[in-house]
Each structure stands twice: as structure tokens, then as C-alpha cells.
Write a protein that holds these residues in place. Structure first.
Motif, PDB file in Angstrom:
ATOM      1  N   ASN A  91       0.896  -1.129  -0.142  1.00  0.00           N
ATOM      2  CA  ASN A  91      -0.041  -0.059   0.108  1.00  0.00           C
ATOM      3  C   ASN A  91       0.881   1.313  -0.020  1.00  0.00           C
ATOM      4  N   VAL A  92       1.663   1.377   0.936  1.00  0.00           N
ATOM      5  CA  VAL A  92       2.653   2.610   0.939  1.00  0.00           C
ATOM      6  C   VAL A  92       3.440   2.485  -0.587  1.00  0.00           C
ATOM      7  N   ALA A  93       3.929   1.582  -0.928  1.00  0.00           N
ATOM      8  CA  ALA A  93       4.557   1.556  -2.312  1.00  0.00           C
ATOM      9  C   ALA A  93       3.881   1.768  -3.498  1.00  0.00           C
ATOM     10  N   LEU A  94       2.530   1.679  -3.428  1.00  0.00           N
ATOM     11  CA  LEU A  94       1.712   1.741  -4.488  1.00  0.00           C
ATOM     12  C   LEU A  94       1.962   3.034  -5.687  1.00  0.00           C
ATOM     13  N   GLY A  95       1.893   4.198  -4.956  1.00  0.00           N
ATOM     14  CA  GLY A  95       1.973   5.236  -5.857  1.00  0.00           C
ATOM     15  C   GLY A  95       3.219   5.210  -6.657  1.00  0.00           C
ATOM     16  N   LEU A  96       4.643   4.653  -6.056  1.00  0.00           N
ATOM     17  CA  LEU A  96       5.974   4.623  -6.662  1.00  0.00           C
ATOM     18  C   LEU A  96       5.623   3.510  -7.971  1.00  0.00           C
ATOM     19  N   GLU A 105      13.679  -0.518  -5.510  1.00  0.00           N
ATOM     20  CA  GLU A 105      13.901   0.744  -5.147  1.00  0.00           C
ATOM     21  C   GLU A 105      12.518   1.481  -4.555  1.00  0.00           C
ATOM     22  N   ARG A 106      11.388   0.908  -4.765  1.00  0.00           N
ATOM     23  CA  ARG A 106      10.176   1.342  -4.252  1.00  0.00           C
ATOM     24  C   ARG A 106      10.001   0.942  -2.992  1.00  0.00           C
ATOM     25  N   TYR A 107      10.457  -0.461  -2.586  1.00  0.00           N
ATOM     26  CA  TYR A 107      10.079  -1.120  -1.267  1.00  0.00           C
ATOM     27  C   TYR A 107      11.056  -0.636  -0.462  1.00  0.00           C
ATOM     28  N   GLU A 108      12.284   0.030  -0.879  1.00  0.00           N
ATOM     29  CA  GLU A 108      13.415   0.493  -0.162  1.00  0.00           C
ATOM     30  C   GLU A 108      12.855   1.801   0.426  1.00  0.00           C
ATOM     31  N   ARG A 109      12.054   2.598  -0.371  1.00  0.00           N
ATOM     32  CA  ARG A 109      11.669   4.059  -0.153  1.00  0.00           C
ATOM     33  C   ARG A 109      10.381   3.832   0.876  1.00  0.00           C
ATOM     34  N   ALA A 110       9.615   2.463   0.467  1.00  0.00           N
ATOM     35  CA  ALA A 110       8.583   2.352   1.496  1.00  0.00           C
ATOM     36  C   ALA A 110       8.936   1.783   2.727  1.00  0.00           C
ATOM     37  N   ARG A 111       9.907   1.274   2.773  1.00  0.00           N
ATOM     38  CA  ARG A 111      10.203   0.907   4.205  1.00  0.00           C
ATOM     39  C   ARG A 111      11.074   1.822   5.071  1.00  0.00           C
ATOM     40  N   ARG A 122       6.317  -3.862  10.188  1.00  0.00           N
ATOM     41  CA  ARG A 122       4.802  -4.166   9.911  1.00  0.00           C
ATOM     42  C   ARG A 122       4.674  -4.097   8.583  1.00  0.00           C
ATOM     43  N   ASP A 123       5.531  -4.442   7.835  1.00  0.00           N
ATOM     44  CA  ASP A 123       5.409  -4.325   6.177  1.00  0.00           C
ATOM     45  C   ASP A 123       4.604  -5.434   5.655  1.00  0.00           C
ATOM     46  N   ARG A 124       4.401  -6.582   6.458  1.00  0.00           N
ATOM     47  CA  ARG A 124       3.823  -7.719   5.836  1.00  0.00           C
ATOM     48  C   ARG A 124       2.604  -8.002   6.505  1.00  0.00           C
ATOM     49  N   ASP A 125       2.096  -7.124   7.239  1.00  0.00           N
ATOM     50  CA  ASP A 125       0.645  -6.905   7.845  1.00  0.00           C
ATOM     51  C   ASP A 125      -0.277  -6.233   6.895  1.00  0.00           C
ATOM     52  N   PHE A 126      -1.485  -6.581   6.901  1.00  0.00           N
ATOM     53  CA  PHE A 126      -2.498  -6.189   6.091  1.00  0.00           C
ATOM     54  C   PHE A 126      -3.452  -4.936   6.960  1.00  0.00           C
TER      55      PHE A 126
END
Length: 127
Positions: A91-96, A105-111, A122-126
């Protein structure tokens, strides 16, 4: 710095939802808007993000007027817009992802964003 000066917004003539709102939000500050349903929280956030123009007053980012949506300004509403079948990280990485950024890169930025909010791990939570 995100600033609002004398911000006023009405959805119906003569019935302001926001009136005379002023704020200064520094680059390292976080803002949470809390209040009862219908008090103008979403209206304020939409004005700050350039999704809705104020009837009176101004919104600026680093001295530049916000008159339309910008790629460097975003809002996260309480529930709406989250994909419940996607993880927090997705969800956090969706815009990227929509902008075409590569997965690593998008997961690195989202984390990094999750860490900034104090919710790393909490990245694997829903939602």
C-alpha cells in the motif's frame, strides 16, 4: 514548510466548513488531524494537498502557492484508498509503482517511510 494562512472553505454558500485556519508545518514535523465526523478534517487535508482550492486564504509549500495537486504532497486518510488485500508495504509503495519505479527501489523507499513513522517491521501486515 507547509503553511496555511486564513484558510476558509465552504461547500455551500455562507456555510464555511473551515474558517480562518492558520498553520505552519516544518519539514521534519508530522501532522495528525483529529476530530468528530463532519468537522472539516478531510476538507483541510484536501486544501493542503491542492486537491481543493480554498474560498479564501492561501496554502504554500516552501513559499510556493499550492494551486493544484503536486507529486511531492500526499495525504493518507484513515481507511479510504487502502487496498485491504495488499500488505502495508504494498500500500505504501503503490504510488511509486504507478509511477513506474522498480520493485527494489520502491520497497526500499516504502520501508524508509514505515521506519520514519515508527512502524517498521509491520510491512507484511494487512491494513
Amino acid at each position: 514548510m507547509l503553511q496555511a494562512y486564513d484558510l476558509t472553505k465552504s461547500h455551500r454558500p455562507g456555510e464555511p466548513v473551515l474558517q480562518g485556519v492558520n498553520l505552519d508545518l516544518g519539514s521534519e514535523e508530522t501532522l495528525a488531524v483529529v476530530g468528530p465526523s463532519g468537522c472539516g478534517k478531510t476538507t483541510l487535508l484536501y486544501a493542503l494537498a491542492g486537491l481543493s482550492l480554498p474560498d479564501h486564504g492561501s496554502v504554500t509549500l516552501d513559499g510556493e502557492a499550492i494551486l493544484a495537486p503536486r507529486s511531492d504532497v500526499s495525504i493518507i486518510l484513515q481507511d479510504y484508498g487502502l487496498l485491504p488485500w495488499q500488505t502495508v508495504l504494498d500500500n505504501v509503495a503503490l504510488g511509486l509503482k504507478i509511477r513506474g519505479m522498480g520493485r527494489a527501489e520502491r520497497y526500499e523507499r516504502a520501508r524508509a517511510q514505515l521506519a520514519e513513522l515508527g512502524i517498521q517491521g509491520r510491512d507484511r501486515d494487512f491494513p
